[in-house]
Design an enzyme around this catalytic site. Structure first.
Site, PDB file in Angstrom:
ATOM      1  CB  VAL A 264      59.963  25.145  49.984  1.00  0.00           C
ATOM      2  CG1 VAL A 264      61.102  26.095  50.358  1.00  0.00           C
ATOM      3  CG2 VAL A 264      59.600  24.239  51.155  1.00  0.00           C
ATOM      4  CG  HIS A 531      68.562   9.043  34.547  1.00  0.00           C
ATOM      5  ND1 HIS A 531      69.144   7.989  33.851  1.00  0.00           N
ATOM      6  CD2 HIS A 531      67.403   8.549  35.039  1.00  0.00           C
ATOM      7  CE1 HIS A 531      68.365   6.915  33.929  1.00  0.00           C
ATOM      8  NE2 HIS A 531      67.296   7.227  34.636  1.00  0.00           N
ATOM      9  CG  HIS A 575      68.066   3.215  34.709  1.00  0.00           C
ATOM     10  ND1 HIS A 575      67.048   3.736  33.943  1.00  0.00           N
ATOM     11  CD2 HIS A 575      68.727   2.352  33.912  1.00  0.00           C
ATOM     12  CE1 HIS A 575      67.090   3.196  32.731  1.00  0.00           C
ATOM     13  NE2 HIS A 575      68.104   2.345  32.687  1.00  0.00           N
TER      14      HIS A 575
END
Ligand SMILES: Cc1cc2nc3c(=O)[nH]c(=O)nc-3n(C[C@H](O)[C@H](O)[C@H](O)COP(=O)(O)OP(=O)(O)OC[C@H]3O[C@@H](n4cnc5c(N)ncnc54)[C@H](O)[C@@H]3O)c2cc1C
Ligand SMILES: *[C@@H]1O[C@H](CO)[C@@H](O)[C@H](O)[C@H]1NC(C)=O
Ligand SMILES: *[C@@H]1O[C@H](CO)[C@@H](O)[C@H](O)[C@H]1NC(C)=O
Ligand SMILES: *[C@@H]1O[C@H](CO)[C@@H](O)[C@H](O)[C@H]1NC(C)=O
Ligand SMILES: *[C@@H]1O[C@H](CO)[C@@H](O)[C@H](O)[C@H]1NC(C)=O
Ligand SMILES: *[C@@H]1O[C@H](CO)[C@@H](O)[C@H](O)[C@H]1NC(C)=O
Ligand SMILES: *[C@@H]1O[C@H](CO)[C@@H](O)[C@H](O)[C@H]1NC(C)=O
Ligand SMILES: CC(=O)N[C@H]1CO[C@H](CO)[C@@H](O)[C@@H]1O
Length: 608
Positions: A264, A531, A575
């Site tokens: 995209v 993360h 996590h």
């Protein structure tokens, strides 16, 4: 290279087919260019939403994914080989961070999965849900009690399927079954192959009152503090990703279309609704040299391209910080400086000790490694069926720590951790090759409640250019203090009797003892725990801050929602894949509710 050769050998014999079903590879295969919903990114969150929305056979959904298929990709399937999948492979976005001033100006890889399942196909399988306080803080920030843990926890049952570990051992006392789901989508299991250090880690919990045994490490209703067994997104010795679960279980539905190799490049304004600009047109392309195509959503576009991808697409579409966009001559459609700000990540600190015995010898021995891969290929057992670590834990700074005289505690609450420790009996320093000789144990410690905030900005208007990723790590006193304390704690751990005949000495600069030397050691060796969150943060509808409202709708826009890790305004204390899964499950219910109750008849949000 060794790993890659071995992988080539087993590839041909492998029959695992993660997301069986029809996955389109060419735009010309699309039977229509108009769908009810268009989901951007077949990653962790995107495939949850794709599955849940197509439960209604009248709803049509198109998922656009830039990456490749996960089918037969051995390091995406064999849990222990996960570290081979990234960085800088055909399955990675190959990002790097800009030079980090809090890390001696270093730059390093910033992996993100670029295949079906997204980062759930590329991660290290640790599986947790966050602390109750994390979710309660999201509820407070958004003014929506629907995000509180008491409401969100019901999604565990839909999401999780706890399964026996690969070695079939008795797991009683290693997790609390009532906290888990048994019939959801993603398989989760306890360690499936014993490591020699597991017993020593457990003995430590009896020897150091500072680090008690934690019977369940998933979080939520149970404290994260203490040391326990890793719960992994693994079932029957293979990875369980959003592709092998949510997609595989929905893929035969004719109303779901997934197109890979479709990047995209931007969202187009498709009209207006009152004062809001509508964004129901999506432009994508197969490669920098291909023509772009446009598809349209009748109801909504859902951005699930992950923290990096979603931020980049918003900015390319003219939704972002006006001065940054103007500098690139991008017409500003929605001026919101919160887009790309508030980047938050956990920091990874590998503390290596010289040890009497370790897996390094095995990992250097191609014939033993080859035999282990063969055992996994044949039986899905052995070390290759296992995660990269079996034991880990979480801790807080002592409450009388002097840093709290200067800084308010940034943890999500008094029961949530400041730092994490992960135990592995081999060398695990990302980006630094294993020495040719030596036996090592690594205690990775990680900063879990960072106060540093960074940015993601466009490098150029070319959607195939990598954005400028600046986590701005370790730029606050609090952040370095926490890691400093975690490094000291790693030495207290190995001083416990359990390690007397195992750990020989700290390796390299871990031997530093003064605060100044420890800080220098940290700034020279730390990197990412992968993360990133926060660059499209959720906040209440009435708040001027944030990017999406409590229903994850983009502020100032119509027909556009964001469902991925970028919406977390604070980083979860764990996590991040489990929190993303729960977020995406609830988001799916919010989308369905908007569809069913277009007006004020909608039930109170905390019932959703
Ligand atoms: C190496 C690594 C190890 C990790 N280890 C763990 C772990 O052990 N445990 C844990 O809980 N978490 C771990 N994480 C983090 C966790 O996997 C992520 O937080 C989570 O998967 C993010 O989900 P998401 O849906 O936000 O994004 P993703 O799962 O990354 O999905 C985004 C998807 O969008 C696609 N995309 C991006 N841009 C475009 C575009 N322009 N057009 C079309 N498609 C696009 C991507 O290719 C991808 O498929 C790890 C991450 C990595 C990278
Ligand atoms: C990442 O690097 C690998 C190895 O060089 C390459 O094959 C792949 O195409 C790159 N991917 C992207 C998105 O740049
Ligand atoms: C592995 O260790 C666990 C405890 O850590 C124990 O319950 C189990 O019996 C062990 N399995 C084997 C095969 O030794
Ligand atoms: C993606 O599409 C481009 C353009 O059609 C093509 O050249 C390329 O080979 C495709 N890549 C994959 C992985 O299918
Ligand atoms: C917007 O971008 C400009 C230019 O990079 C920067 O100076 C400013 O701080 C940004 N605004 C916010 C609120 O982040
Ligand atoms: C697979 O398991 C069977 C039964 O336990 C065993 O006989 C065989 O040797 C195993 N195969 C490999 C390659 O380890
Ligand atoms: C905190 O309290 C402990 C005892 O509980 C003590 O040993 C330590 O010195 C105190 N630290 C500070 C910074 O006051
Ligand atoms: C766009 C699309 O794939 N539509 C299909 C959705 O499913 C129905 C059957 O339930 C098909 O008839 C449509 O073609």
């Amino acid at each position: 290279m060794l790993f890659l050769c071995l992988i080539g050998v087993v590839l041909s014999t492998l029959l695992v087919t993660p997301s069986s079903g029809v996955i389109l590879t060419q735009p010309s295969q699309l039977i229509t260019l108009e769908y009810d919903y268009i989901i951007i990114g077949a990653g962790t969150a995107g495939l949850v939403v794709a599955n849940r929305l197509t439960e209604d056979t009248k709803i049509t959904v198109l998922v656009l994914e830039a990456g490749v298929s996960d089918e037969g990709v051995v390091p995406a399937i064999a849990p222990f080989l996960a570290t081979m999948l990234t960085p800088n492979t055909a399955y990675d976005w190959n990002y790097t961070v800009v030079p980090q001033k809090g890390m001696h100006g270093r730059t390093f890889s910033y992996p993100r999965g670029r295949l079906l399942g997204g980062s759930s196909s590329a991660n290290y399988n640790f599986h947790q849900y966050g602390s109750a306080e994390d979710w309660d803080r999201y509820a407070k920030e958004t003014g929506d009690p629907g995000w509180a843990w008491n409401n969100v926890k019901k999604y565990i049952k839909k999401h999780e399927k706890i399964v026996p570990s690969a070695d079939g051992h008795d797991t009683s006392g290693q997790f609390i079954p009532s906290l888990h789901g048994s019939s959801g989508e993603v398989s989760v299991s306890l360690p499936g192959f014993n490591l020699s250090i597991d017993a020593r880690v457990m003995a430590t919990t009896g020897q150091l009152s500072e680090f008690p045994y934690n019977e369940d490490t998933s979080g939520g209703d149970h404290s994260l503090l203490g040391i326990g067994f890793v719960q992994s997104s693994i079932g029957k010795g293979v990875r369980s990703s959003s592709s092998t679960s949510y997609l595989a279980n929905a893929n035969s539905r004719p109303n779901l279309t997934v197109l890979i190799n479709a990047t995209v490049v931007k969202l187009l304004q498709s009209g207006t609704k009152g004062a809001l600009k509508s964004f129901r047109s999506v432009q994508f392309s197969s490669s920098p040299d291909s023509v772009t195509m446009t598809v349209k959503a009748r109801k909504e576009v859902i951005l699930s391209a992950g923290t990096i991808g979603t931020t980049q697409i918003l900015q390319l579409s003219g939704i972002g910080n006006a001065s940054d966009l103007k500098a690139l001559n991008i017409p500003v459609l929605v001026d919101n400086p919160a887009v790309g700000a508030n980047l938050i990540d956990h920091v990874y600190m590998p503390n290596v000790f010289n040890a009497q015995e370790s897996l390094d010898t095995f990992l250097r021995d191609s014939s033993r490694l080859g035999a282990a891969i063969e055992e996994w290929t044949t039986n899905k057992t052995g070390i290759i069926a296992n995660n990269v670590a079996n034991t880990f834990g979480f801790a807080r700074l002592p409450s009388n720590s002097s840093i709290f005289k200067a800084v308010a505690d940034p943890a999500s609450g008094p029961k949530s951790p400041h730092w994490e420790m992960i135990f592995s009996n081999f060398w695990t320093c990302p980006g630094i090759a294993r020495p040719a000789t030596g036996k090592f144990m690594t205690i990775v410690t990680a900063l879990i409640s960072p106060t540093s905030r960074g940015t993601i900005k466009l490098r150029s208007t070319n959607p195939f250019d990598k954005p400028l990723i600046d986590p701005n790590y370790l730029t606050t006193e609090f952040d370095i203090v926490v890691l400093r304390e975690s490094v000291k704690a790693s030495k207290r751990i190995v001083a416990a009797p359990a390690w007397a005949d195992y750990v020989i000495s700290p390796f390299g600069r871990l031997s530093a003892t003064s605060d100044v030397d420890i800080d220098n050691y940290i700034r020279g060796a730390a990197s990412t725990v992968f993360h990133p969150v926060g660059t499209a943060a959720m906040s209440s509808s009435g708040s001027k801050s944030g990017v999406v409202n409590e229903n994850l709708l983009v502020k100032g826009a119509d027909g556009l929602r964001i469902v991925d890790a970028s919406v977390f305004p604070f980083i979860p204390s764990v996590h991040t894949q489990g929190p993303v899964y729960l977020l995406a499950e609830r988001a799916s219910d919010l989308i369905k509710a908007d569809q069913l109750y277009p007006s004020a008849e909608r039930p109170p949000l905390d019932e959703l």
